[in-house]
Motif scaffolding. Structure first.
Motif, short mmCIF file in Angstrom:
data_model
loop_
_atom_site.label_atom_id
_atom_site.label_comp_id
_atom_site.label_asym_id
_atom_site.label_seq_id
_atom_site.Cartn_x
_atom_site.Cartn_y
_atom_site.Cartn_z
N ALA A 1 -14.70 68.85 -41.92
CA ALA A 1 -15.86 68.10 -41.40
C ALA A 1 -16.11 66.84 -42.23
N LEU A 2 -16.06 66.97 -43.55
CA LEU A 2 -16.31 65.83 -44.42
C LEU A 2 -15.17 64.80 -44.32
N PHE A 3 -13.94 65.28 -44.11
CA PHE A 3 -12.80 64.36 -44.00
C PHE A 3 -12.90 63.54 -42.71
N VAL A 4 -13.29 64.19 -41.60
CA VAL A 4 -13.48 63.45 -40.35
C VAL A 4 -14.60 62.43 -40.50
N SER A 5 -15.68 62.82 -41.19
CA SER A 5 -16.78 61.89 -41.45
C SER A 5 -16.29 60.71 -42.28
N LEU A 6 -15.44 60.98 -43.27
CA LEU A 6 -14.87 59.91 -44.09
C LEU A 6 -14.07 58.94 -43.24
N LEU A 7 -13.24 59.48 -42.32
CA LEU A 7 -12.41 58.62 -41.47
C LEU A 7 -13.28 57.73 -40.57
N ILE A 8 -14.37 58.30 -40.03
CA ILE A 8 -15.25 57.52 -39.16
C ILE A 8 -15.90 56.37 -39.94
N ASN A 9 -16.45 56.69 -41.11
CA ASN A 9 -17.07 55.65 -41.93
C ASN A 9 -16.05 54.62 -42.40
N TRP A 10 -14.87 55.10 -42.74
CA TRP A 10 -13.79 54.21 -43.16
C TRP A 10 -13.42 53.24 -42.03
N ALA A 11 -13.35 53.76 -40.80
CA ALA A 11 -13.00 52.93 -39.65
C ALA A 11 -14.06 51.85 -39.41
N VAL A 12 -15.34 52.25 -39.50
CA VAL A 12 -16.42 51.28 -39.27
C VAL A 12 -16.38 50.16 -40.31
N VAL A 13 -16.26 50.54 -41.58
CA VAL A 13 -16.23 49.55 -42.65
C VAL A 13 -15.00 48.65 -42.52
N SER A 14 -13.84 49.24 -42.18
CA SER A 14 -12.61 48.46 -42.08
C SER A 14 -12.67 47.45 -40.94
N VAL A 15 -13.21 47.88 -39.78
CA VAL A 15 -13.29 46.98 -38.63
C VAL A 15 -14.18 45.78 -38.95
N PHE A 16 -15.34 46.04 -39.53
CA PHE A 16 -16.26 44.94 -39.84
C PHE A 16 -15.70 44.06 -40.96
N ALA A 17 -15.06 44.65 -41.95
CA ALA A 17 -14.50 43.85 -43.04
C ALA A 17 -13.35 42.97 -42.54
N HIS A 18 -12.49 43.54 -41.68
CA HIS A 18 -11.34 42.78 -41.18
C HIS A 18 -11.78 41.70 -40.19
N GLY A 19 -12.80 41.99 -39.39
CA GLY A 19 -13.18 41.07 -38.33
C GLY A 19 -14.16 39.99 -38.74
N PHE A 20 -14.94 40.23 -39.82
CA PHE A 20 -16.03 39.30 -40.11
C PHE A 20 -16.02 38.74 -41.53
#
Length: 332
Positions: A37-56
């Protein structure tokens, strides 16, 4: 509250506690369940941060240290800033600032803050309308998940600590009413103000949650270090006890820095200073009370005497197998 919830999951399964290997098996699957459960949560947060960091992200915006004025609202915003492509509001106004930039993908825009209020507009300008639909679904899922886990955690706290066994529908109604009234109030106030104020509310709520972390993390260490609660076989060992304690201190220090870095102490009104000092004293005293046992157990007791060696554990397993008249095989 999720720390309490993960701990309370052990009540959801019927375990034969007379068989040590059954308890070991249950502990293994509980650990896998929580880790997944915590690993899936990590992946979701990682994806959000990565998308915004890469795009903006933009080097130009990262170097802007002064406040900027937004053209469409006239409001003043403070750094940090991201490179947001120019787009229009529903009223047809241009959303931009006075500092131009180019993001990592070569798309031009202006330096602006990205908060919860403006994230969907920024995503739409960068990736199209489909991204805003995914963003909305994600926010709805996050809200539902928080509601469910908060209600379940409240149930276990009421039943375990307060010994209050009340019907589920009453508990849900009570806890939701208590939490929704201030939440709706904050939402209405923030919507009537500018987006920067609304984002400041969101950030402040997240920071305030970090102040509550010690009241879940430190008791967890105290309880799992206790032989009276966990038994000699299942309490934390000497190495895990020290690693857990220092990791907890590290996490609490990071959160303390987050609180310090978020609040502008220079702008505090003088009448509020006594209240803040009183709160700090009470808060530190509560931390002392809940962490005292953990510190004593870590530094002032002979920890080696309480740790069962591997041979002792093997003897416990063997004796339990003999006592059980061979109902199950050898456990390694």
């Amino acid at each position: 509250h999720n720390i309490y919830l993960h701990s309370a999951l052990v009540l959801s399964r019927d375990i034969d506690r007379s068989r040590p290997h059954k308890i070991d098996e249950a502990n293994k699957y509980f650990a896998l369940e929580a880790a997944l459960a915590l690993f899936v949560s990590l992946l979701i947060n990682w994806a959000v941060v990565s998308v915004f960091a890469h795009g903006f992200y933009s080097e130009v915006c990262s170097q802007v240290t002064d406040d900027l004025t937004l053209a469409h609202t006239g409001e003043t915003v403070s750094p940090p800033f991201a490179c947001v492509p120019e787009h229009k509001t529903h009223q047809g106004l241009d959303v931009k600032s006075s500092v131009s930039c180019v993001n990592e993908q070569g798309i031009g825009g202006t330096c602006m803050p990205i908060g919860l209020q403006g994230a969907q507009s920024a995503l739409q300008a960068l990736m199209g309308r489909g991204s805003t639909i995914l963003w909305a679904i994600g926010l709805l899922a996050a809200g539902q998940s928080s509601t469910m886990t908060g209600t379940y955690a409240g149930q276990f706290v009421m039943e375990g600590f307060l010994q209050l066994e009340i019907p589920n529908w009453v508990r849900v109604g009570l806890t939701r009413a208590i939490s929704l009234i201030p939440a709706v109030t904050v939402a209405l106030v923030s919507q009537s103000s500018n987006s920067a104020t609304a984002d400041a509310f969101d950030e402040l709520l997240n920071v305030l949650q970090s102040l509550q972390l010690p009241f879940a993390l430190l008791p967890l260490l105290v309880f799992t270090n206790s032989e009276e609660i966990m038994g000699k076989r299942y309490k934390n060992g000497r190495i895990l006890r020290k690693v857990g304690f220092f990791c907890a201190i590290l996490v609490l220090c990071v959160n303390a820095y987050l609180v310090y870095n978020t609040f502008s102490f220079k702008s505090i009104s003088p009448p509020l200073i006594p209240l803040i000092l009183a709160f700090t004293v009470v808060y530190l005293y509560c931390l002392y009370r809940i962490s005292k046992d953990a510190v004593i157990d870590l530094f002032l007791t002979d920890t080696e005497s309480g740790d069962a060696t591997e041979n002792e554990k093997e003897k416990l397993i063997t004796s339990a197998e003999v006592k059980d008249n061979g109902h199950y095989g050898t456990t390694t």
